[in-house]
Design a protein around this motif. Structure first.
Motif, PDB file in Angstrom:
ATOM      1  N   ILE A  22       9.930 -21.448  -0.535  1.00 17.77           N
ATOM      2  CA  ILE A  22       8.674 -21.596  -1.273  1.00 17.77           C
ATOM      3  C   ILE A  22       7.698 -20.508  -0.867  1.00 17.77           C
ATOM      4  CG2 ILE A  22       6.755 -23.164  -1.765  1.00 17.77           C
ATOM      5  CD1 ILE A  22       8.525 -25.460  -0.716  1.00 17.77           C
ATOM      6  N   SER A  23       7.308 -19.679  -1.826  1.00 19.53           N
ATOM      7  CA  SER A  23       6.239 -18.712  -1.565  1.00 19.53           C
ATOM      8  C   SER A  23       4.922 -19.395  -1.912  1.00 19.53           C
ATOM      9  CB  SER A  23       6.438 -17.458  -2.427  1.00 19.53           C
ATOM     10  OG  SER A  23       5.298 -16.632  -2.316  1.00 19.53           O
ATOM     11  N   ILE A  24       4.070 -19.615  -0.907  1.00 21.09           N
ATOM     12  CA  ILE A  24       2.842 -20.369  -1.181  1.00 21.09           C
ATOM     13  C   ILE A  24       1.670 -19.466  -1.561  1.00 21.09           C
ATOM     14  CG2 ILE A  24       3.460 -22.386   0.214  1.00 21.09           C
ATOM     15  CD1 ILE A  24       1.520 -21.298   2.381  1.00 21.09           C
ATOM     16  N   THR A  25       1.844 -18.166  -1.421  1.00 18.88           N
ATOM     17  CA  THR A  25       0.770 -17.245  -1.820  1.00 18.88           C
ATOM     18  C   THR A  25       1.369 -15.857  -2.034  1.00 18.88           C
ATOM     19  OG1 THR A  25      -1.321 -16.200  -1.162  1.00 18.88           O
ATOM     20  CG2 THR A  25       0.199 -16.716   0.614  1.00 18.88           C
ATOM     21  N   ASP A  26       0.754 -15.078  -2.917  1.00 20.56           N
ATOM     22  CA  ASP A  26       1.198 -13.689  -3.045  1.00 20.56           C
ATOM     23  C   ASP A  26       0.295 -12.771  -2.218  1.00 20.56           C
ATOM     24  OD1 ASP A  26      -1.072 -13.920  -4.643  1.00 20.56           O
ATOM     25  OD2 ASP A  26      -0.344 -12.483  -6.128  1.00 20.56           O
ATOM     26  N   ARG A  27      -0.634 -13.370  -1.475  1.00 18.88           N
ATOM     27  CA  ARG A  27      -1.536 -12.532  -0.654  1.00 18.88           C
ATOM     28  C   ARG A  27      -0.912 -12.247   0.699  1.00 18.88           C
ATOM     29  NH1 ARG A  27      -7.211 -13.432  -3.165  1.00 18.88           N
ATOM     30  NH2 ARG A  27      -6.339 -13.976  -5.182  1.00 18.88           N
ATOM     31  N   CYS A  28      -1.216 -11.070   1.210  1.00 17.27           N
ATOM     32  CA  CYS A  28      -0.669 -10.713   2.516  1.00 17.27           C
ATOM     33  C   CYS A  28      -1.668  -9.838   3.257  1.00 17.27           C
ATOM     34  CB  CYS A  28       0.656  -9.970   2.340  1.00 17.27           C
ATOM     35  SG  CYS A  28       1.511  -9.748   3.921  1.00 17.27           S
ATOM     36  N   ASN A  29      -1.683  -9.970   4.575  1.00 21.93           N
ATOM     37  CA  ASN A  29      -2.580  -9.145   5.391  1.00 21.93           C
ATOM     38  C   ASN A  29      -1.917  -7.835   5.828  1.00 21.93           C
ATOM     39  OD1 ASN A  29      -0.825 -10.706   6.860  1.00 21.93           O
ATOM     40  ND2 ASN A  29      -2.299 -11.345   8.407  1.00 21.93           N
ATOM     41  N   LEU A  30      -0.657  -7.610   5.402  1.00 23.02           N
ATOM     42  CA  LEU A  30       0.001  -6.325   5.668  1.00 23.02           C
ATOM     43  C   LEU A  30       0.352  -5.657   4.339  1.00 23.02           C
ATOM     44  CD1 LEU A  30       2.512  -7.186   8.567  1.00 23.02           C
ATOM     45  CD2 LEU A  30       0.159  -6.347   8.734  1.00 23.02           C
ATOM     46  N   ARG A  31       0.652  -4.372   4.419  1.00 29.44           N
ATOM     47  CA  ARG A  31       1.067  -3.637   3.222  1.00 29.44           C
ATOM     48  C   ARG A  31       2.349  -2.867   3.551  1.00 29.44           C
ATOM     49  NH1 ARG A  31      -1.901  -3.571  -0.740  1.00 29.44           N
ATOM     50  NH2 ARG A  31      -0.885  -1.699  -1.551  1.00 29.44           N
ATOM     51  N   CYS A  32       3.419  -3.621   3.785  1.00 26.33           N
ATOM     52  CA  CYS A  32       4.658  -2.996   4.270  1.00 26.33           C
ATOM     53  C   CYS A  32       5.231  -2.044   3.226  1.00 26.33           C
ATOM     54  CB  CYS A  32       5.679  -4.068   4.629  1.00 26.33           C
ATOM     55  SG  CYS A  32       5.085  -5.111   5.973  1.00 26.33           S
ATOM     56  N   ALA A  33       5.733  -0.914   3.722  1.00 26.26           N
ATOM     57  CA  ALA A  33       6.217   0.152   2.829  1.00 26.26           C
ATOM     58  C   ALA A  33       7.365  -0.325   1.943  1.00 26.26           C
ATOM     59  CB  ALA A  33       6.687   1.333   3.675  1.00 26.26           C
ATOM     60  N   TYR A  34       8.194  -1.258   2.451  1.00 30.15           N
ATOM     61  CA  TYR A  34       9.346  -1.711   1.669  1.00 30.15           C
ATOM     62  C   TYR A  34       8.998  -2.853   0.725  1.00 30.15           C
ATOM     63  CZ  TYR A  34       9.318  -4.809   5.733  1.00 30.15           C
ATOM     64  OH  TYR A  34       8.928  -5.657   6.724  1.00 30.15           O
ATOM     65  N   CYS A  35       7.752  -3.294   0.789  1.00 27.13           N
ATOM     66  CA  CYS A  35       7.370  -4.484   0.013  1.00 27.13           C
ATOM     67  C   CYS A  35       6.319  -4.171  -1.050  1.00 27.13           C
ATOM     68  CB  CYS A  35       6.850  -5.538   0.977  1.00 27.13           C
ATOM     69  SG  CYS A  35       6.780  -7.195   0.316  1.00 27.13           S
ATOM     70  N   LEU A  36       5.533  -3.106  -0.828  1.00 30.12           N
ATOM     71  CA  LEU A  36       4.431  -2.804  -1.755  1.00 30.12           C
ATOM     72  C   LEU A  36       4.368  -1.316  -2.079  1.00 30.12           C
ATOM     73  CD1 LEU A  36       1.496  -4.979  -0.378  1.00 30.12           C
ATOM     74  CD2 LEU A  36       2.642  -5.235  -2.568  1.00 30.12           C
ATOM     75  N   PRO A  37       3.943  -0.981  -3.284  1.00 28.63           N
ATOM     76  CA  PRO A  37       3.762   0.438  -3.622  1.00 28.63           C
ATOM     77  C   PRO A  37       2.441   0.955  -3.058  1.00 28.63           C
ATOM     78  CG  PRO A  37       3.149  -0.928  -5.488  1.00 28.63           C
ATOM     79  CD  PRO A  37       3.598  -1.867  -4.404  1.00 28.63           C
ATOM     80  N   CYS A  38       2.144   2.252  -3.289  1.00 29.93           N
ATOM     81  CA  CYS A  38       0.882   2.821  -2.792  1.00 29.93           C
ATOM     82  C   CYS A  38      -0.316   2.228  -3.525  1.00 29.93           C
ATOM     83  CB  CYS A  38       0.851   4.329  -3.007  1.00 29.93           C
ATOM     84  SG  CYS A  38       2.060   5.170  -2.028  1.00 29.93           S
ATOM     85  N   GLU A  39      -0.151   2.124  -4.842  1.00 27.64           N
ATOM     86  CA  GLU A  39      -1.297   1.656  -5.625  1.00 27.64           C
ATOM     87  C   GLU A  39      -1.417   0.132  -5.513  1.00 27.64           C
ATOM     88  OE1 GLU A  39       2.236   2.066  -8.427  1.00 27.64           O
ATOM     89  OE2 GLU A  39       1.404   3.125  -6.727  1.00 27.64           O
TER      90      GLU A  39
END
Ligand code: SAM
Length: 333
Positions: A22-39
Motif C-alpha cells: 500500500i502506497s499511502i502517499t506520493d509525497r517524499c522528503n527525498l528526490r532519488c535519482a532512480y525514482c524522480l526526474p529533474c523536473e
C-alpha cells in the motif's frame, strides 16, 4: 460479502495473491535519482489520495479474500500525518500475519518507539550508499547520518528483520557493492540488491543496467553465498547468506531473471488504484466505487478483476524502453 470464500485470489497462472503493498502517499522528503526526474512531477491533490479509513476498508475486504501480508510504503510513508494510528489499526486486523513498512529512514529514529507500539517490527530501509556525500548526490538531501542512526537504533530496539534495500546502479554505487554486502557480515541486516526498473521518469540511464549475476560475482569476494530455503511468505527475493554471517543477502532480479513466477503481490496506489503488476500500467479503480458508496462485494469484485488481469510476466527485456508511466512513488515499489 458473506458469500465470498477465503483464499480465492488465485490468478490465471495459479499464483495465490496474498500480499498487498500500500502506497499511502506520493509525497517524499527525498528526490532519488532512480525514482524522480529533474523536473517537478505534479503531486496528487489532497482529495485524490485515499483516506486512512478508505484504505482500511479496502484491506478488510482484502483479508477476506486471503490477503495476509501487508506492506506500507509510499512516497515516504513517515511523512504522512497519522501514519502511526493507521499502522496500529492495521496491526489490529487479525488476518494480517505480516505487517511491514518501507521507508527511506530519514525520519525513522524519531518514530521507532511509536512504530513498535503500533505493532510494526519489520522494516525495510532504502540505503544505496555508505558515503554521506554520495548519499546527498543520489537523494538530493544530506541525510546519510540520520538514516544510519535510525538503522542502528532500530537494531538496538529489536526490530527484526531489518532489510536494507540497495538499488544497484552502474557508475553510481557499483564500487560499493562489496561494502554494502559486507554489512550482512557485521550486522544481522538483510541487504537486498534490487535491479533498477525503468518505471515512470527518472534520472538514470538504462542502457547498461547492473544485473544480479554481475552483482553476485562482485560480492563473491566476501565468501561463499549459501542459498536460504524459501519460506511460505517470501516474495520474489532470492535469499542467501555468507557462511558464518548473521545477516542475509537478497537479490531482486526484476529484469535479468524476472521475478514473476513467484509474484504474490497486488499494489494499492496512493490514489486508490489496484495494480496487479509493478511493471504494467494496468490498474483497477477502487476509489471511485468506494466514494460512490459501493458494497464490500463490489470492492471484492475489483480485487477479482485485478487478479484475473495479472500478467504472466512483464515485458521489459533488458534494454527495451519502459512502458510504465506511473511514478514509482505513487505505486510504492
Ligand atoms: N520512500 C520509501 C523508501 O525510500 O524506501 C518507500 C518508497 S520507495 C518507492 C520503495 C522502494 O522502491 C525503495 O527501496 C526504492 O529503492 C525502490 N525503488 C524506487 N525506484 C526504483 C527503481 N526505478 N528501480 C528499482 N527500485 C526502485
Amino acid at each position: 460479502m458473506d458469500t465470498i470464500a477465503f483464499n480465492n485470489l488465485i490468478d490465471p497462472c495459479n499464483r495465490r495473491l496474498n500480499y498487498l503493498r500500500i502506497s499511502i502517499t506520493d509525497r517524499c522528503n527525498l528526490r532519488c535519482a532512480y525514482c524522480l526526474p529533474c523536473e517537478d512531477v505534479p503531486r496528487l491533490a489532497h482529495e485524490a489520495v485515499l483516506r486512512y479509513e478508505e484504505i482500511l476498508r479496502i484491506v478488510r475486504v482484502g483479508v477476506r479474500l486471503g490477503i495476509s501480508k501487508v506492506r506500507v510504503t509510499g512516497g515516504e510513508p513517515l511523512v504522512r500525518k497519522g501514519v502511526i494510528g493507521f499502522l496500529s489499526e492495521l496491526s489490529r486486523i487479525p488476518e494480517i500475519q505480516d505487517l511491514s513498512l518501507t521507508t527511506n529512514g530519514v525520519l525513522l529514529k524519531d518514530h521507532l518507539e511509536a512504530l513498535k507500539s503500533a505493532g510494526v517490527s519489520r522494516i525495510n530501509i532504502s540505503l544505496d550508499t555508505l558515503n554521506p556525500e554520495r548519499y546527498r548526490s543520489i537523494t538530493g538531501i544530506d541525510a546519510f547520518h540520520a538514516v544510519w542512526e535510525g538503522i542502528r537504533a532500530a537494531q538496538a530496539m529489536g526490530f527484526r528483520p531489518i532489510k536494507l534495500n540497495v538499488v544497484a546502479l552502474n557508475g553510481i554505487n557499483d564500487d560499493e557493492l562489496v561494502d554494502l554486502a559486507g554489512l550482512s557480515l557485521e550486522f544481522p541486516f538483510h541487504v537486498r540488491f534490487i535491479e533498477f526498473m525503468p518505471i515512470g521518469q527518472s534520472r538514470i540511464e538504462t542502457r547498461s543496467p547492473l544485473l544480479v549475476p554481475d552483482i553476485q560475482k562482485r560480492i563473491g569476494v566476501l565468501g561463499k553465498l549459501v542459498p536460504i530455503e524459501r519460506a511460505e511468505m517470501d516474495g520474489p527475493a532470492h535469499r542467501y547468506r555468507f557462511e558464518g554471517a548473521s545477516g542475509e543477502i537478497g537479490f531482486i532480479p526484476a529484469i535479468s531473471h524476472q521475478f514473476c513466477r513467484r509474484c504474490n503481490r497486488l499494489r494499492l496506489t496512493a490514489s486508490g488504484q489496484l495494480r496487479p503488476c509493478l511493471l504494467s500500467d494496468r490498474q483497477e479503480d477502487l476509489k471511485g466505487p468506494l466514494r460512490r458508496g459501493c458494497s464490500d462485494a463490489d470492492l471484492a469484485e475489483v480485487f477479482f478483476n485485478a487478479t484475473r488481469h495479472k500478467p504472466a510476466d512483464h515485458n521489459l527485456a533488458v534494454g527495451e524502453p519502459a512502458h510504465v508511466c506511473c511514478q514509482m512513488r505513487s505505486i510504492g515499489g
